[in-house]
Write a protein that holds these residues in place. Structure first.
Motif, PDB file in Angstrom:
ATOM      1  N   ILE B  27       0.852  -1.186   0.000  1.00 43.86           N
ATOM      2  CA  ILE B  27       0.000   0.000   0.000  1.00 43.86           C
ATOM      3  C   ILE B  27       0.892   1.242   0.000  1.00 43.86           C
ATOM      4  O   ILE B  27       0.634   2.198  -0.737  1.00 43.86           O
ATOM      5  CB  ILE B  27      -0.936   0.001   1.235  1.00 43.86           C
ATOM      6  CG1 ILE B  27      -1.764  -1.296   1.291  1.00 43.86           C
ATOM      7  CG2 ILE B  27      -1.835   1.229   1.232  1.00 43.86           C
ATOM      8  CD1 ILE B  27      -2.757  -1.467   0.193  1.00 43.86           C
ATOM      9  N   ASP B  28       1.983   1.212   0.788  1.00 40.53           N
ATOM     10  CA  ASP B  28       2.940   2.326   0.773  1.00 40.53           C
ATOM     11  C   ASP B  28       3.506   2.531  -0.626  1.00 40.53           C
ATOM     12  O   ASP B  28       3.702   3.653  -1.078  1.00 40.53           O
ATOM     13  CB  ASP B  28       4.104   2.048   1.739  1.00 40.53           C
ATOM     14  CG  ASP B  28       3.687   2.208   3.187  1.00 40.53           C
ATOM     15  OD1 ASP B  28       2.616   2.800   3.417  1.00 40.53           O
ATOM     16  OD2 ASP B  28       4.414   1.736   4.075  1.00 40.53           O
ATOM     17  N   PHE B  29       3.789   1.409  -1.298  1.00 36.27           N
ATOM     18  CA  PHE B  29       4.308   1.454  -2.666  1.00 36.27           C
ATOM     19  C   PHE B  29       3.299   2.150  -3.589  1.00 36.27           C
ATOM     20  O   PHE B  29       3.658   3.045  -4.359  1.00 36.27           O
ATOM     21  CB  PHE B  29       4.579   0.012  -3.122  1.00 36.27           C
ATOM     22  CG  PHE B  29       5.020  -0.143  -4.557  1.00 36.27           C
ATOM     23  CD1 PHE B  29       6.024   0.641  -5.084  1.00 36.27           C
ATOM     24  CD2 PHE B  29       4.436  -1.109  -5.360  1.00 36.27           C
ATOM     25  CE1 PHE B  29       6.442   0.468  -6.396  1.00 36.27           C
ATOM     26  CE2 PHE B  29       4.847  -1.284  -6.672  1.00 36.27           C
ATOM     27  CZ  PHE B  29       5.845  -0.491  -7.195  1.00 36.27           C
ATOM     28  N   TYR B  30       2.024   1.775  -3.475  1.00 41.75           N
ATOM     29  CA  TYR B  30       1.007   2.381  -4.336  1.00 41.75           C
ATOM     30  C   TYR B  30       0.876   3.878  -4.052  1.00 41.75           C
ATOM     31  O   TYR B  30       0.752   4.691  -4.961  1.00 41.75           O
ATOM     32  CB  TYR B  30      -0.346   1.685  -4.167  1.00 41.75           C
ATOM     33  CG  TYR B  30      -0.276   0.187  -4.387  1.00 41.75           C
ATOM     34  CD1 TYR B  30       0.570  -0.350  -5.359  1.00 41.75           C
ATOM     35  CD2 TYR B  30      -1.019  -0.696  -3.619  1.00 41.75           C
ATOM     36  CE1 TYR B  30       0.675  -1.708  -5.542  1.00 41.75           C
ATOM     37  CE2 TYR B  30      -0.930  -2.073  -3.805  1.00 41.75           C
ATOM     38  CZ  TYR B  30      -0.069  -2.570  -4.765  1.00 41.75           C
ATOM     39  OH  TYR B  30       0.038  -3.909  -4.945  1.00 41.75           O
ATOM     40  N   TRP B  31       0.959   4.232  -2.755  1.00 38.69           N
ATOM     41  CA  TRP B  31       0.867   5.656  -2.423  1.00 38.69           C
ATOM     42  C   TRP B  31       2.036   6.434  -2.996  1.00 38.69           C
ATOM     43  O   TRP B  31       1.906   7.605  -3.341  1.00 38.69           O
ATOM     44  CB  TRP B  31       0.833   5.844  -0.900  1.00 38.69           C
ATOM     45  CG  TRP B  31      -0.542   5.692  -0.328  1.00 38.69           C
ATOM     46  CD1 TRP B  31      -0.984   4.665   0.440  1.00 38.69           C
ATOM     47  CD2 TRP B  31      -1.649   6.585  -0.480  1.00 38.69           C
ATOM     48  NE1 TRP B  31      -2.307   4.872   0.758  1.00 38.69           N
ATOM     49  CE2 TRP B  31      -2.736   6.032   0.217  1.00 38.69           C
ATOM     50  CE3 TRP B  31      -1.816   7.809  -1.147  1.00 38.69           C
ATOM     51  CZ2 TRP B  31      -3.989   6.651   0.274  1.00 38.69           C
ATOM     52  CZ3 TRP B  31      -3.070   8.417  -1.093  1.00 38.69           C
ATOM     53  CH2 TRP B  31      -4.132   7.840  -0.390  1.00 38.69           C
ATOM     54  N   SER B  32       3.202   5.772  -3.094  1.00 35.63           N
ATOM     55  CA  SER B  32       4.365   6.508  -3.575  1.00 35.63           C
ATOM     56  C   SER B  32       4.194   6.947  -5.035  1.00 35.63           C
ATOM     57  O   SER B  32       4.802   7.919  -5.455  1.00 35.63           O
ATOM     58  CB  SER B  32       5.640   5.684  -3.392  1.00 35.63           C
ATOM     59  OG  SER B  32       5.623   4.564  -4.231  1.00 35.63           O
ATOM     60  N   PHE B  33       3.340   6.251  -5.793  1.00 31.62           N
ATOM     61  CA  PHE B  33       3.031   6.715  -7.154  1.00 31.62           C
ATOM     62  C   PHE B  33       2.381   8.092  -7.067  1.00 31.62           C
ATOM     63  O   PHE B  33       2.683   8.998  -7.846  1.00 31.62           O
ATOM     64  CB  PHE B  33       2.083   5.745  -7.866  1.00 31.62           C
ATOM     65  CG  PHE B  33       2.781   4.549  -8.441  1.00 31.62           C
ATOM     66  CD1 PHE B  33       3.316   4.582  -9.716  1.00 31.62           C
ATOM     67  CD2 PHE B  33       2.914   3.395  -7.704  1.00 31.62           C
ATOM     68  CE1 PHE B  33       3.973   3.489 -10.248  1.00 31.62           C
ATOM     69  CE2 PHE B  33       3.565   2.287  -8.212  1.00 31.62           C
ATOM     70  CZ  PHE B  33       4.095   2.334  -9.487  1.00 31.62           C
ATOM     71  N   LEU B  34       1.485   8.218  -6.088  1.00 27.56           N
ATOM     72  CA  LEU B  34       0.808   9.497  -5.904  1.00 27.56           C
ATOM     73  C   LEU B  34       1.811  10.579  -5.496  1.00 27.56           C
ATOM     74  O   LEU B  34       1.723  11.712  -5.960  1.00 27.56           O
ATOM     75  CB  LEU B  34      -0.275   9.335  -4.830  1.00 27.56           C
ATOM     76  CG  LEU B  34      -1.373  10.383  -4.900  1.00 27.56           C
ATOM     77  CD1 LEU B  34      -2.235  10.153  -6.108  1.00 27.56           C
ATOM     78  CD2 LEU B  34      -2.196  10.345  -3.629  1.00 27.56           C
ATOM     79  N   THR B  35       2.776  10.189  -4.639  1.00 23.98           N
ATOM     80  CA  THR B  35       3.816  11.144  -4.233  1.00 23.98           C
ATOM     81  C   THR B  35       4.548  11.676  -5.454  1.00 23.98           C
ATOM     82  O   THR B  35       4.755  12.880  -5.595  1.00 23.98           O
ATOM     83  CB  THR B  35       4.844  10.454  -3.313  1.00 23.98           C
ATOM     84  OG1 THR B  35       4.144   9.733  -2.312  1.00 23.98           O
ATOM     85  CG2 THR B  35       5.776  11.445  -2.687  1.00 23.98           C
ATOM     86  N   VAL B  36       4.917  10.751  -6.346  1.00 20.52           N
ATOM     87  CA  VAL B  36       5.668  11.145  -7.534  1.00 20.52           C
ATOM     88  C   VAL B  36       4.823  12.056  -8.424  1.00 20.52           C
ATOM     89  O   VAL B  36       5.290  13.094  -8.895  1.00 20.52           O
ATOM     90  CB  VAL B  36       6.131   9.896  -8.301  1.00 20.52           C
ATOM     91  CG1 VAL B  36       6.628  10.262  -9.674  1.00 20.52           C
ATOM     92  CG2 VAL B  36       7.222   9.189  -7.523  1.00 20.52           C
ATOM     93  N   LEU B  37       3.547  11.680  -8.623  1.00 23.05           N
ATOM     94  CA  LEU B  37       2.677  12.493  -9.474  1.00 23.05           C
ATOM     95  C   LEU B  37       2.461  13.873  -8.856  1.00 23.05           C
ATOM     96  O   LEU B  37       2.499  14.880  -9.562  1.00 23.05           O
ATOM     97  CB  LEU B  37       1.336  11.789  -9.685  1.00 23.05           C
ATOM     98  CG  LEU B  37       1.410  10.525 -10.538  1.00 23.05           C
ATOM     99  CD1 LEU B  37       0.056   9.842 -10.611  1.00 23.05           C
ATOM    100  CD2 LEU B  37       1.891  10.858 -11.937  1.00 23.05           C
ATOM    101  N   THR B  38       2.280  13.904  -7.524  1.00 23.59           N
ATOM    102  CA  THR B  38       2.109  15.198  -6.857  1.00 23.59           C
ATOM    103  C   THR B  38       3.348  16.055  -7.050  1.00 23.59           C
ATOM    104  O   THR B  38       3.252  17.245  -7.342  1.00 23.59           O
ATOM    105  CB  THR B  38       1.869  14.998  -5.346  1.00 23.59           C
ATOM    106  OG1 THR B  38       0.955  13.932  -5.171  1.00 23.59           O
ATOM    107  CG2 THR B  38       1.340  16.257  -4.703  1.00 23.59           C
ATOM    108  N   LEU B  39       4.505  15.423  -6.897  1.00 25.06           N
ATOM    109  CA  LEU B  39       5.746  16.166  -7.074  1.00 25.06           C
ATOM    110  C   LEU B  39       5.795  16.797  -8.465  1.00 25.06           C
ATOM    111  O   LEU B  39       6.130  17.967  -8.615  1.00 25.06           O
ATOM    112  CB  LEU B  39       6.953  15.248  -6.881  1.00 25.06           C
ATOM    113  CG  LEU B  39       8.269  15.984  -7.081  1.00 25.06           C
ATOM    114  CD1 LEU B  39       8.787  16.533  -5.778  1.00 25.06           C
ATOM    115  CD2 LEU B  39       9.307  15.119  -7.737  1.00 25.06           C
TER     116      LEU B  39
END
Lengths: 240, 293
Positions: B27-39
């Motif tokens: 789940i942390d891995f999936y959230w990190s996609f969002l982190t990258v997109l937000t960045l």
């Protein structure tokens, strides 16, 4: 005006200074069974249990932080966390920049693991993790050293033929070898390096260092440290 | 996540896989996609703003401003990204803490710098040691955005500077002949026309930015590449879901993600390019005009 806005923003960001300070424990999170990130995404392993117990004994509130091994000392020095508890061997070289507690794992052996027992570990290609006592040892041994950022990659390098052998803490390699189904074997001689694993702190943090030092002494005296060592590393390793 | 996942060692085949792919770590891995997109979403406009400012400064008629603009682009462009990411972030973090230290702890007598160590009073820590980890992550993320914006802003400044120079002088002269002042010429003629020249350079930068996000981990933000490496590495039985080296599969998933991002960007950028060329005195604008008649 600009300065005022900046200061206000900073104050807002840092508001709520609690009276009890939280101690941040920095670890690598990629070195099972010392420390690793379990499937729930939390720091787990021998050092997690020891660290939590030591904080309890020293009456401190602690929080776990993970960082990559490469930057673990600079990040401590710039204050991103207060303690390194990451399977770090106490060496004279590191003691020049860090203040170590007494060791909480006795001086352990490092070993070579290869695909076959007759691999030439003194002349071949040996992988080790960057910035470890093991990589320094390989560099001095005459073998060709290949370094990797994480412990897992050092083992993967042997598996895919990039390196002839991997040199690491034996306790890290034991579960990998046992569960490899005969793929790996010990090679060469075992080596004793370092003065055991200790916690590293900033040199100016003498008070905190003494607190942890005393807590480790307590755990050594009542045998609870030995119990944890046996739980995570098996009953064949050195205890206190 | 599912109740059947309590004892992973008893699971087989698809059940095992579905439990494995829904662990807290994944789940942390999936959230990190969002982190990258937000960045990406936050950094791109910020970098563009930095670039616009830099280009305007570099074109300024006043020498000090011009030196500032040109100095900014020359300095950032000349320093390798990785050095910048290691050095600048620590410097920024320490100067923020130093400022707070001056405000909060005027009576502090111990030296702040002690050899390699940097030590401000506990109240001056940003964020506080006692604040939850999420604030530390957000702080790291903000530092990352500033650093990315500064680096990519310098490249964007150079692109925009070139684009501003590329607008035909005749266009500006005509505007001046109509009695527009400097600011009006800049706003009404120069800026609307320069984008078509800037776009190829800017789209390059955007593509590089997409691929530069693994640098996030240097700043302590756990991005998708970090997680792919961590999750894909061989796992012994100390983990609940032991498996051999699966990095290949994880990195293949990342490959698909990055290719999809690239394709999507290309489609959008082509549309923007077409739109911007409309009515412009360029070859593409001319071709559009001919096609329409």
């Amino acid at each position: 005006m600009k300065k005022l806005i900046l200061t206000t923003a900073l104050l807002a960001l840092t508001a709520g200074a609690a009276s009890a300070q939280t101690i941040r424990l920095g670890t690598e999170g990629a070195y099972p069974p010392y420390n690793f990130i379990n499937d729930a995404g939390e720091v787990d392993g021998f050092e997690r249990e020891v660290g939590d117990k030591l904080c309890e004994l020293a009456a401190l509130t602690c929080e776990w932080v993970t960082t990559d091994w490469d930057g673990i000392i600079p990040n401590l020095q710039s204050g991103n966390y207060d303690v390194i508890i990451a399977g770090m061997n106490i060496t004279a070289e590191r003691a020049e920049v860090l203040a170590f507690t007494q060791n909480y794992i006795p001086p352990a052996t490092s070993a070579y693991m290869a695909l076959s027992a007759d691999t030439d570990v003194m002349g071949g290609v040996v992988s080790a993790q960057t910035g470890t006592v093991q990589s320094a040892h390989v560099a001095a041994s005459g073998a060709t050293l290949v370094e990797f950022a994480t412990p897992d990659e050092t083992v993967a390098a042997v598996r895919n033929g990039e390196a002839d052998a991997v040199f690491a803490d034996k306790d890290y390699l034991v579960p990998i070898l046992e569960q490899s189904g005969g793929q790996f074997a010990w090679a060469g001689e075992e080596v004793q390096i370092g003065d055991g694993v200790g916690m590293g702190l900033r040199k100016s943090d003498t008070e905190l260092r003494d607190k942890f030092d005393a807590a480790i002494a307590t755990m050594k005296a009542d045998g609870s440290l030995n119990t944890l060592i046996v739980k995570w590393f098996g009953d064949k390793v050195a205890t206190y | 996540m599912f109740s059947s996942c309590v004892d992973p060692s008893s699971l087989q085949g698809l059940n095992w896989l579905s439990c494995y792919l829904t662990t807290g770590k994944h789940i942390d891995f999936y959230w990190s996609f969002l982190t990258v997109l937000t960045l990406l979403v936050v950094t791109a406009p910020t970098a563009l703003a930095f670039g616009f400012g830099g280009a305007m400064l570099a074109r300024s008629p006043h020498l000090p401003l011009r030196i500032l603009g040109k100095g900014y682009t020359a300095m950032v462009r000349g320093i390798p990204d990785i050095v910048f990411f290691l050095f600048f972030v620590i410097a920024l973090d320490q100067s923020i803490e130093w400022l707070v230290h001056q405000v909060r702890c005027p009576d502090w007598t111990d030296p702040i710098r002690n050899g390699l160590e940097f030590r401000v009073c506990p109240q001056a820590k940003v964020p506080q040691n006692s604040s939850p980890q999420v604030w530390h992550s957000i702080y790291g993320f903000v530092l990352a955005v500033i650093t990315f914006a500064l680096v990519f802003g310098a490249f964007a400044a150079n692109v925009l500077y070139g684009a501003m120079q590329a607008v035909p002088r005749a266009q500006l002269e005509t505007a001046e002949a109509y009695g527009m002042n400097h600011g009006q010429v800049f706003r009404r003629v120069l800026v609307p026309q320069m984008w078509v020249y800037a776009l190829p350079g800017l789209s390059n930068l955007w593509m590089i930015l997409i691929k530069a996000t693994p640098l996030l981990f240097l700043l302590g933000v756990q991005d998708i590449v970090y997680w792919a490496r961590e999750l894909g590495g061989a796992k012994t039985a100390v983990y609940a879901f032991p498996h051999p080296d699966w990095r290949l599969y994880y990195f293949l998933a990342l490959l698909v993600f990055y290719l999809a991002m690239t394709k999507f960007s290309e489609v959008v950028l082509t549309r923007v390019q077409n739109r911007l060329s409309h009515g412009q005195a360029t070859a593409a604008g001319e071709a559009q005009r001919k096609a329409a008649t």
